[in-house]
Write an enzyme that holds these catalytic residues in place. Structure first.
Site, mmCIF file in Angstrom:
data_model
loop_
_atom_site.group_PDB
_atom_site.id
_atom_site.type_symbol
_atom_site.label_atom_id
_atom_site.label_comp_id
_atom_site.label_asym_id
_atom_site.label_seq_id
_atom_site.Cartn_x
_atom_site.Cartn_y
_atom_site.Cartn_z
ATOM 1 N N ASP A 70 1.813 -6.981 -4.065
ATOM 2 C CA ASP A 70 0.990 -7.136 -2.865
ATOM 3 C C ASP A 70 1.688 -8.082 -2.035
ATOM 4 O O ASP A 70 2.165 -9.043 -2.476
ATOM 5 C CB ASP A 70 -0.358 -7.379 -3.028
ATOM 6 C CG ASP A 70 -1.342 -7.524 -1.749
ATOM 7 O OD1 ASP A 70 -2.317 -6.615 -1.686
ATOM 8 O OD2 ASP A 70 -0.992 -8.071 -0.945
ATOM 9 N N SER A 71 1.865 -8.043 -0.808
ATOM 10 C CA SER A 71 2.963 -8.777 -0.170
ATOM 11 C C SER A 71 2.091 -10.129 0.350
ATOM 12 O O SER A 71 2.733 -11.092 0.880
ATOM 13 C CB SER A 71 3.142 -8.206 1.382
ATOM 14 O OG SER A 71 2.407 -8.042 2.211
ATOM 15 N N SER A 72 0.882 -10.253 -0.141
ATOM 16 C CA SER A 72 0.271 -11.715 0.065
ATOM 17 C C SER A 72 0.931 -12.620 -0.968
ATOM 18 O O SER A 72 0.614 -13.742 -0.975
ATOM 19 C CB SER A 72 -1.197 -11.566 -0.509
ATOM 20 O OG SER A 72 -2.010 -10.429 0.761
ATOM 21 N N THR A 100 0.832 -1.345 0.158
ATOM 22 C CA THR A 100 0.054 0.073 0.029
ATOM 23 C C THR A 100 1.084 1.135 -0.001
ATOM 24 O O THR A 100 0.601 2.242 -0.654
ATOM 25 C CB THR A 100 -0.838 -0.012 1.170
ATOM 26 O OG1 THR A 100 -1.582 -1.084 1.310
ATOM 27 C CG2 THR A 100 -1.894 1.211 1.328
ATOM 28 N N THR A 127 3.618 -21.672 20.690
ATOM 29 C CA THR A 127 2.298 -21.643 21.227
ATOM 30 C C THR A 127 1.457 -20.660 20.424
ATOM 31 O O THR A 127 1.991 -19.917 19.507
ATOM 32 C CB THR A 127 2.589 -20.921 22.761
ATOM 33 O OG1 THR A 127 1.232 -20.628 23.165
ATOM 34 C CG2 THR A 127 3.309 -19.489 22.512
ATOM 35 N N ASP A 163 0.862 -6.980 5.298
ATOM 36 C CA ASP A 163 0.353 -8.190 5.720
ATOM 37 C C ASP A 163 1.567 -9.330 5.767
ATOM 38 O O ASP A 163 0.993 -10.265 6.531
ATOM 39 C CB ASP A 163 -0.498 -8.702 4.253
ATOM 40 C CG ASP A 163 -1.801 -7.896 4.059
ATOM 41 O OD1 ASP A 163 -1.896 -7.075 4.853
ATOM 42 O OD2 ASP A 163 -2.490 -7.981 2.940
HETATM 43 N N1 ASP Z 1 -2.333 -6.160 1.030
HETATM 44 C C1 ASP Z 1 -1.190 -5.099 1.334
HETATM 45 C C2 ASP Z 1 0.021 -5.695 1.376
HETATM 46 O O1 ASP Z 1 0.351 -6.360 2.254
HETATM 47 C C3 ASP Z 1 -1.402 -4.343 2.716
HETATM 48 C C4 ASP Z 1 -0.246 -3.467 3.135
HETATM 49 O O2 ASP Z 1 0.309 -2.886 2.224
HETATM 50 O O3 ASP Z 1 -0.326 -2.942 4.173
HETATM 51 O O4 ASP Z 1 1.019 -5.492 0.283
#
Ligand code: ASP
Length: 341
Positions: free
Chosen positions: A58-60, A14, A277, A91
């Site tokens: 996008d870090s996903s 983002t 945990t 993320d």
């Molecule tokens: N979905 C975005 C990502 O992780 C959220 C962010 O940038 O904070 O790339």
């Protein structure tokens, strides 16, 4: 005195997005223009250069290949820069910061991960403060040496050890926490560095970059009602070499014989099982309760107070380095980069 040189590495997320004037949709902007977008950066007492993933993500979509790319950018620029700021989606930032901490052996310069909840072009953005303070932290020097010599994560006025963090909130600006380790720094009117908590490598060796990550691993979170066929399916997969088992409380699990037998069989066939945990804070102490004594005796490895993010990346890293069967447990239970107490 020479100004510190900082390399900004934009991977995506983002932070680097702007709203398209016509459609209103968020899209990545050309990061090479960052100095024109954020003129405040020119006021900082350092030289800034930028580099960017050709296609920001996008870090996903983050994965070990991208981690290796980040590590290699740092390696090839290591001698020309005093510090590195990695701009990354929030993320999976804790996974990446953990992975990079293992990949960068003998690191003696700052690598600060940051990002934001709102894009840099948004009126109420948290991106500017996160970015500006991260650069300031990466530029800090004490007696000519970098103050921070580890992988940190800076978000909403706090610097954390990267491999101790977890993303805890999808909306709040305060999106991260490090429940088992104190903040490395707090930013208020003054930038307070908590020097006693900073990582100091024991060796003076040169940086070694290790990017072989073995992805034949999994995370399994226990829950009341977990069934035998499901556990069997995970443990008897031909591929699996390492498993992070998220247990209850201080490392406890059901004592039902089928459960213990399945784990025991898998361990005897060479599977490494790490007990972590599922609580947000605190440590695994196998043997404290009857419900963890058997886990200890069958050879489950203690993750102590490690986060799941650090445990899975440490597992990939150690499996990638081909640590022998007999040393594996001892190596995993030893803090390598301050990721466990
Ligand atoms: N979905 C975005 C990502 O992780 C959220 C962010 O940038 O904070 O790339």
């Amino acid at each position: 005195m020479k100004k510190p040189k900082i390399l900004l590495i934009y991977t995506g997320g983002t932070i680097g997005m702007i709203k398209d004037a016509d459609t209103g949709a968020l899209r990545a902007f050309d990061f090479n223009n960052i100095l024109t977008r954020i003129p405040e950066l020119r006021l900082l007492d350092c030289e800034i250069e930028t580099t960017s993933f050709r296609e920001p993500i996008d870090s996903s979509n983050m994965n070990p290949k991208y981690w290796a790319d980040i590590a290699q950018i740092i390696e090839s620029n290591y001698h020309d820069f005093d510090g590195f700021v990695v701009l990354h989606g929030s993320d999976t930032m804790s996974y990446s910061a953990s992975a990079l901490s293992f990949m960068l052996e003998n690191l003696s310069k700052p690598v600060i991960f940051t990002g934001s909840q709102l894009p840099i072009g948004d009126l109420r953005t948290d991106a500017k403060e996160n970015l500006i303070t991260s650069i300031q932290i990466a530029s800090l020097q004490i007696k000519g040496l970098p103050a921070i010599r580890e992988v940190g994560l800076y978000f909403e006025y706090k610097l954390y050890r990267g491999n101790r963090t977890t993303k805890i909130n999808a909306e709040h600006f305060e999106a991260f926490e490090s429940l088992n380790y104190p903040h490395l720094a707090e930013s208020g009117v003054h930038l307070n560095i908590n020097e006693e908590f900073l990582w100091r490598s024991q060796s003076n060796e040169d940086l070694v970059v290790r990017t072989k990550m073995n992805t034949n691993v999994a995370i399994l979170k226990l829950f009341p009602g977990i069934s035998r066929p499901i556990l069997e399916a995970v443990l008897t997969s031909n591929l699996i070499e390492g498993l992070v088992l998220e247990t209850y409380g201080s490392g406890n699990a059901t004592t039902e014989p089928w459960f213990i037998d399945l784990l025991k069989k898998a361990i005897s066939k060479g599977l490494h099982i790490i007990n972590v945990t599922q609580c947000a804070g605190g440590s695994v102490t196998m043997g404290q309760y009857e419900t963890s004594s058997q886990l200890k005796s069958i050879g489950v490895i203690s993750g102590k107070d490690i986060t799941t993010e650090a445990a899975i990346t440490k597992l990939m890293y150690l499996l990638g380095e081909n640590i022998g069967q007999s040393e594996f447990q001892k190596t995993f239970e030893t803090p390598l980069r301050g990721e466990m107490t």
